[in-house]
Write a protein that holds these residues in place. Structure first.
Motif, PDB file in Angstrom:
ATOM      1  N   MET A 137       0.834  -1.201   0.000  1.00 28.45           N
ATOM      2  CA  MET A 137       0.000   0.000   0.000  1.00 28.45           C
ATOM      3  C   MET A 137       0.868   1.251   0.000  1.00 28.45           C
ATOM      4  O   MET A 137       1.837   1.345   0.731  1.00 28.45           O
ATOM      5  CB  MET A 137      -0.904  -0.025   1.251  1.00 28.45           C
ATOM      6  CG  MET A 137      -1.615   1.271   1.548  1.00 28.45           C
ATOM      7  SD  MET A 137      -2.873   1.711   0.336  1.00 28.45           S
ATOM      8  CE  MET A 137      -4.333   0.992   1.072  1.00 28.45           C
ATOM      9  N   LEU A 138       0.506   2.199  -0.854  1.00 32.13           N
ATOM     10  CA  LEU A 138       1.080   3.542  -0.798  1.00 32.13           C
ATOM     11  C   LEU A 138      -0.068   4.518  -0.553  1.00 32.13           C
ATOM     12  O   LEU A 138      -1.178   4.327  -1.057  1.00 32.13           O
ATOM     13  CB  LEU A 138       1.777   3.912  -2.109  1.00 32.13           C
ATOM     14  CG  LEU A 138       3.039   3.138  -2.476  1.00 32.13           C
ATOM     15  CD1 LEU A 138       3.563   3.618  -3.824  1.00 32.13           C
ATOM     16  CD2 LEU A 138       4.114   3.303  -1.409  1.00 32.13           C
ATOM     17  N   THR A 139       0.215   5.569   0.196  1.00 26.69           N
ATOM     18  CA  THR A 139      -0.801   6.583   0.482  1.00 26.69           C
ATOM     19  C   THR A 139      -0.251   7.968   0.152  1.00 26.69           C
ATOM     20  O   THR A 139       0.967   8.154   0.091  1.00 26.69           O
ATOM     21  CB  THR A 139      -1.168   6.585   1.981  1.00 26.69           C
ATOM     22  OG1 THR A 139       0.001   6.959   2.712  1.00 26.69           O
ATOM     23  CG2 THR A 139      -1.673   5.237   2.447  1.00 26.69           C
ATOM     24  N   ASP A 140      -1.141   8.894  -0.051  1.00 23.51           N
ATOM     25  CA  ASP A 140      -0.745  10.306  -0.074  1.00 23.51           C
ATOM     26  C   ASP A 140      -1.892  11.074   0.583  1.00 23.51           C
ATOM     27  O   ASP A 140      -2.902  11.369  -0.041  1.00 23.51           O
ATOM     28  CB  ASP A 140      -0.468  10.791  -1.510  1.00 23.51           C
ATOM     29  CG  ASP A 140       0.428  12.026  -1.514  1.00 23.51           C
ATOM     30  OD1 ASP A 140       0.521  12.671  -0.442  1.00 23.51           O
ATOM     31  OD2 ASP A 140       1.011  12.346  -2.556  1.00 23.51           O
ATOM     32  N   TYR A 141      -1.708  11.323   1.870  1.00 19.59           N
ATOM     33  CA  TYR A 141      -2.787  11.871   2.692  1.00 19.59           C
ATOM     34  C   TYR A 141      -2.682  13.364   2.914  1.00 19.59           C
ATOM     35  O   TYR A 141      -3.657  14.020   3.236  1.00 19.59           O
ATOM     36  CB  TYR A 141      -2.757  11.221   4.083  1.00 19.59           C
ATOM     37  CG  TYR A 141      -3.369   9.853   4.131  1.00 19.59           C
ATOM     38  CD1 TYR A 141      -4.576   9.590   3.489  1.00 19.59           C
ATOM     39  CD2 TYR A 141      -2.767   8.833   4.860  1.00 19.59           C
ATOM     40  CE1 TYR A 141      -5.151   8.338   3.569  1.00 19.59           C
ATOM     41  CE2 TYR A 141      -3.341   7.584   4.942  1.00 19.59           C
ATOM     42  CZ  TYR A 141      -4.535   7.333   4.302  1.00 19.59           C
ATOM     43  OH  TYR A 141      -5.103   6.109   4.382  1.00 19.59           O
ATOM     44  N   HIS A 142      -1.473  13.856   2.844  1.00 18.63           N
ATOM     45  CA  HIS A 142      -1.287  15.281   3.127  1.00 18.63           C
ATOM     46  C   HIS A 142      -1.248  15.987   1.776  1.00 18.63           C
ATOM     47  O   HIS A 142      -0.189  16.171   1.184  1.00 18.63           O
ATOM     48  CB  HIS A 142       0.002  15.459   3.930  1.00 18.63           C
ATOM     49  CG  HIS A 142       0.254  16.863   4.366  1.00 18.63           C
ATOM     50  ND1 HIS A 142       1.062  17.182   5.427  1.00 18.63           N
ATOM     51  CD2 HIS A 142      -0.187  18.045   3.877  1.00 18.63           C
ATOM     52  CE1 HIS A 142       1.100  18.498   5.572  1.00 18.63           C
ATOM     53  NE2 HIS A 142       0.355  19.045   4.631  1.00 18.63           N
ATOM     54  N   LEU A 143      -2.445  16.314   1.283  1.00 16.15           N
ATOM     55  CA  LEU A 143      -2.596  16.945  -0.032  1.00 16.15           C
ATOM     56  C   LEU A 143      -3.435  18.209   0.113  1.00 16.15           C
ATOM     57  O   LEU A 143      -4.323  18.281   0.950  1.00 16.15           O
ATOM     58  CB  LEU A 143      -3.348  16.012  -0.992  1.00 16.15           C
ATOM     59  CG  LEU A 143      -2.708  14.704  -1.408  1.00 16.15           C
ATOM     60  CD1 LEU A 143      -3.659  13.955  -2.335  1.00 16.15           C
ATOM     61  CD2 LEU A 143      -1.386  14.938  -2.099  1.00 16.15           C
ATOM     62  N   GLU A 190      -0.601  -1.040   7.117  1.00 14.45           N
ATOM     63  CA  GLU A 190      -0.592  -1.927   5.941  1.00 14.45           C
ATOM     64  C   GLU A 190       0.852  -2.085   5.475  1.00 14.45           C
ATOM     65  O   GLU A 190       1.664  -1.176   5.651  1.00 14.45           O
ATOM     66  CB  GLU A 190      -1.408  -1.291   4.808  1.00 14.45           C
ATOM     67  CG  GLU A 190      -2.899  -1.139   5.093  1.00 14.45           C
ATOM     68  CD  GLU A 190      -3.675  -2.401   4.739  1.00 14.45           C
ATOM     69  OE1 GLU A 190      -3.136  -3.249   3.988  1.00 14.45           O
ATOM     70  OE2 GLU A 190      -4.818  -2.516   5.213  1.00 14.45           O
ATOM     71  N   PRO A 191       1.158  -3.230   4.830  1.00 15.83           N
ATOM     72  CA  PRO A 191       2.511  -3.390   4.288  1.00 15.83           C
ATOM     73  C   PRO A 191       2.843  -2.243   3.335  1.00 15.83           C
ATOM     74  O   PRO A 191       2.030  -1.869   2.497  1.00 15.83           O
ATOM     75  CB  PRO A 191       2.441  -4.727   3.546  1.00 15.83           C
ATOM     76  CG  PRO A 191       1.306  -5.453   4.166  1.00 15.83           C
ATOM     77  CD  PRO A 191       0.319  -4.399   4.600  1.00 15.83           C
ATOM     78  N   LEU A 192       4.040  -1.704   3.471  1.00 16.08           N
ATOM     79  CA  LEU A 192       4.470  -0.552   2.684  1.00 16.08           C
ATOM     80  C   LEU A 192       4.897  -1.010   1.283  1.00 16.08           C
ATOM     81  O   LEU A 192       5.643  -1.975   1.164  1.00 16.08           O
ATOM     82  CB  LEU A 192       5.645   0.123   3.384  1.00 16.08           C
ATOM     83  CG  LEU A 192       6.328   1.273   2.659  1.00 16.08           C
ATOM     84  CD1 LEU A 192       5.423   2.482   2.570  1.00 16.08           C
ATOM     85  CD2 LEU A 192       7.633   1.647   3.373  1.00 16.08           C
ATOM     86  N   GLY A 193       4.420  -0.298   0.254  1.00 14.45           N
ATOM     87  CA  GLY A 193       4.936  -0.551  -1.093  1.00 14.45           C
ATOM     88  C   GLY A 193       3.831  -1.006  -2.023  1.00 14.45           C
ATOM     89  O   GLY A 193       2.687  -1.030  -1.667  1.00 14.45           O
TER      90      GLY A 193
END
Ligand SMILES: [Zn+2]
Ligand SMILES: [Zn+2]
Length: 274
Positions: free
Chosen positions: A1-7, A271-274
């Motif tokens: 999982m990759l996230t981008d929360y600070h947008l 979650e597992p990173l990547g």
């Protein structure tokens, strides 16, 4: 999982809500995220762009920015696939006012930031430069990281944003004489006892300092303290979504960070990173 929360859905200082809080603009962010293989994105608009922020603090900059309605923003984001966040500045002594502002809304997460050291000025805005008339790098670093520790201990936040923002100007401002780890210590102690995720932010790569937030030494101390980490670009435009993620992933893997924080309704899972 990759996230981008600070947008952010618009650049700093400019942009009417009507022009940027649109389905078309959100689609641009979603397309950029999927190009980068980012499975989940969320928006965290600056609190000071909402009129409600003036109940927390009334700095002249905030007064010049506070035009939008927080409820309308939340309602709009809920019509999109974006997670709903807010970048909420920490103002010491105003914890109750911050809680009152957050309470009526069903955020997925709240990002905690310090951009201003009160009326002394801003860390990242040269128009209100905190370094002008300051009593030196060691004093400023000491105060900034003490405030960050207070932010963490307040329990109001899910994510600690750009944790060493004070380094933003790089060589453009004095460095402290003491080992920076001395200043990180109180924050790391607070993180060890709190449920806050430490943000690995690629925004610093776009700033004069040219490096990730947090520094390697700070991140290592957070790992040793058992911290959870989140991952974000602090994008202010679609082409910044996922910016510098190769660097961030390499950095996290080198530090042995294998999982990334995912948020929903202010509940966190890893979650597992990547
Ligand atoms: Zn910020
Ligand atoms: Zn931001």
């Amino acid at each position: 999982m990759l996230t981008d929360y600070h947008l952010h859905l618009r650049p700093d200082d400019v942009g009417e809500a009507d022009a940027y809080f649109t389905e078309e603009n959100v689609d641009r962010y979603l397309a950029a995220a999927s190009e980068h293989g980012i499975g989940e994105i969320g928006v965290s608009e600056h609190v000071y762009r909402f009129r409600e922020a003036l109940e927390v603090w009334r700095h002249p900059f905030w007064e010049s920015q506070a035009r939008d309605d927080l409820g309308e923003y939340c309602a709009f984001v809920r019509t999109t696939p974006l997670r709903l966040g807010l970048e909420m500045d920490f103002v010491p002594g105003r914890e109750d006012a911050i809680a009152n502002l957050l309470d009526p809304h069903d955020f997925d997460y709240v990002v905690g930031s310090i951009h201003f050291l009160g009326d002394d000025g801003a860390l990242d805005d040269s128009r209100y430069d905190v370094w002008e008339g300051s009593d030196g790098a060691d004093a400023l670093w000491g105060r900034y990281f003490q405030w960050l520790a207070e932010l963490v201990r307040s329990g109001l936040y899910d994510v600690l944003a750009h944790p060493d923002l004070i380094k933003i100007w790089g060589e453009g401002r004095p460095a402290p004489e003491r080992d920076p780890r001395h200043y990180y210590e109180p924050v790391v102690e607070a993180i060890a006892e709190a449920e806050i995720a430490v943000e690995v932010s690629t925004a610093g790569l776009r700033k004069p300092v040219g490096e990730l937030y947090p520094s390697r030494a700070f991140a290592e101390m957070c790992v040793d303290a058992g911290a959870a980490f989140s991952l974000s670009s602090d994008a202010h435009a679609p082409d910044q979504v996922g910016y510098g993620y190769e660097r961030a992933l390499e950095f996290m893997r080198e530090l042995g960070i294998e999982r990334v924080a995912v948020f929903e309704q202010r509940e966190r899972r890893l979650e597992p990173l990547g």
